[in-house]
Design a protein around this motif. Structure first.
Motif, PDB file in Angstrom:
ATOM      1  N   VAL A   5     -13.936  -0.360 -25.297  1.00 35.28           N
ATOM      2  CA  VAL A   5     -15.328  -0.783 -25.148  1.00 35.28           C
ATOM      3  C   VAL A   5     -16.050  -0.558 -26.469  1.00 35.28           C
ATOM      4  O   VAL A   5     -15.816   0.444 -27.155  1.00 35.28           O
ATOM      5  CB  VAL A   5     -16.031   0.031 -24.035  1.00 35.28           C
ATOM      6  N   SER A   6     -16.932  -1.494 -26.815  1.00 34.88           N
ATOM      7  CA  SER A   6     -17.810  -1.252 -27.966  1.00 34.88           C
ATOM      8  C   SER A   6     -18.482   0.097 -27.742  1.00 34.88           C
ATOM      9  O   SER A   6     -19.100   0.331 -26.698  1.00 34.88           O
ATOM     10  CB  SER A   6     -18.877  -2.339 -28.076  1.00 34.88           C
ATOM     11  N   ILE A  36     -11.326   3.745 -24.209  1.00 32.20           N
ATOM     12  CA  ILE A  36     -11.162   3.985 -25.650  1.00 32.20           C
ATOM     13  C   ILE A  36     -12.330   3.281 -26.345  1.00 32.20           C
ATOM     14  O   ILE A  36     -12.309   2.069 -26.540  1.00 32.20           O
ATOM     15  CB  ILE A  36      -9.823   3.414 -26.183  1.00 32.20           C
ATOM     16  N   PRO A  37     -13.393   4.033 -26.705  1.00 26.49           N
ATOM     17  CA  PRO A  37     -14.514   3.397 -27.402  1.00 26.49           C
ATOM     18  C   PRO A  37     -14.173   3.149 -28.872  1.00 26.49           C
ATOM     19  O   PRO A  37     -13.503   3.968 -29.499  1.00 26.49           O
ATOM     20  CB  PRO A  37     -15.654   4.408 -27.279  1.00 26.49           C
ATOM     21  N   VAL A  38     -14.606   2.015 -29.401  1.00 30.96           N
ATOM     22  CA  VAL A  38     -14.407   1.720 -30.823  1.00 30.96           C
ATOM     23  C   VAL A  38     -15.671   1.085 -31.395  1.00 30.96           C
ATOM     24  O   VAL A  38     -16.404   0.398 -30.697  1.00 30.96           O
ATOM     25  CB  VAL A  38     -13.204   0.772 -31.081  1.00 30.96           C
ATOM     26  N   VAL A  91     -10.744  -5.582 -23.483  1.00 31.60           N
ATOM     27  CA  VAL A  91     -11.729  -5.127 -24.463  1.00 31.60           C
ATOM     28  C   VAL A  91     -13.096  -5.657 -24.026  1.00 31.60           C
ATOM     29  O   VAL A  91     -13.259  -6.850 -23.782  1.00 31.60           O
ATOM     30  CB  VAL A  91     -11.396  -5.633 -25.885  1.00 31.60           C
ATOM     31  N   ILE A  92     -14.070  -4.751 -23.924  1.00 33.29           N
ATOM     32  CA  ILE A  92     -15.436  -5.123 -23.555  1.00 33.29           C
ATOM     33  C   ILE A  92     -16.304  -4.973 -24.795  1.00 33.29           C
ATOM     34  O   ILE A  92     -16.386  -3.889 -25.386  1.00 33.29           O
ATOM     35  CB  ILE A  92     -15.976  -4.243 -22.407  1.00 33.29           C
ATOM     36  N   LEU A  93     -16.933  -6.070 -25.203  1.00 36.99           N
ATOM     37  CA  LEU A  93     -17.684  -6.103 -26.457  1.00 36.99           C
ATOM     38  C   LEU A  93     -19.166  -6.349 -26.249  1.00 36.99           C
ATOM     39  O   LEU A  93     -19.580  -6.982 -25.283  1.00 36.99           O
ATOM     40  CB  LEU A  93     -17.127  -7.226 -27.354  1.00 36.99           C
ATOM     41  N   LYS A  94     -19.956  -5.901 -27.206  1.00 37.86           N
ATOM     42  CA  LYS A  94     -21.404  -6.106 -27.236  1.00 37.86           C
ATOM     43  C   LYS A  94     -21.710  -7.509 -27.749  1.00 37.86           C
ATOM     44  O   LYS A  94     -21.184  -7.932 -28.766  1.00 37.86           O
ATOM     45  CB  LYS A  94     -22.042  -5.056 -28.152  1.00 37.86           C
TER      46      LYS A  94
END
Length: 136
Positions: A5-6, A36-38, A91-94
């Motif tokens: 996730v972002s 897992i935040p990135v 993957v979850i993105l902003k």
């Protein structure tokens, strides 16, 4: 399942303005998964807070006109490595971000106008076959 996730969406204060944009709606979905935040911008070595960046003619520039494309490319590569090492499935993105935006990002004029293009990280994820969800 492992989900990336972002980092700003899960409450990490890593945005350009030193804030986060936590989305409580993700809490219910994510509580059943390993998260897992990135943040490719942080992995690029950008400070918090920092000057905003946008994409203009394929280059990533700061509001004052500095080209930071190569730095963000390095951050994207580091983020991709983290996702691959952790065998991330989703993957979850902003949205609208110059790194994480899917479909639309700001146009590079720092005027708030959107254009149809992916952020640099989103583009790399698509190229590498990741399943992407976007949160506004």
């Amino acid at each position: 399942m492992r989900v990336s996730v972002s980092a700003c969406l899960v409450g990490q204060k890593c945005r350009y303005d030193g804030n986060h944009c936590k989305r409580d709606i993700l809490d219910t979905f994510l509580k059943e998964h390993e998260i897992i935040p990135v943040c490719p911008e942080c992995l690029a070595g950008f400070s918090i807070p920092r000057e905003p960046i946008e994409i203009l003619d394929g280059k990533v520039i700061t509001r004052s006109g500095k080209d930071v494309t190569s730095s963000l490319e390095k951050g994207v590569e580091k983020a991709l490595s983290i996702l691959k090492e952790n065998k991330i499935e989703i993957v979850i993105l902003k949205s609208r971000s110059p790194s994480c935006g899917v479909g639309f990002t700001y146009d590079g004029t720092f005027s708030g106008c959107l254009i149809q293009q992916d952020g640099m990280f989103a583009r790399a994820l698509k190229k590498n076959g990741f399943f992407i969800l976007q949160v506004d």
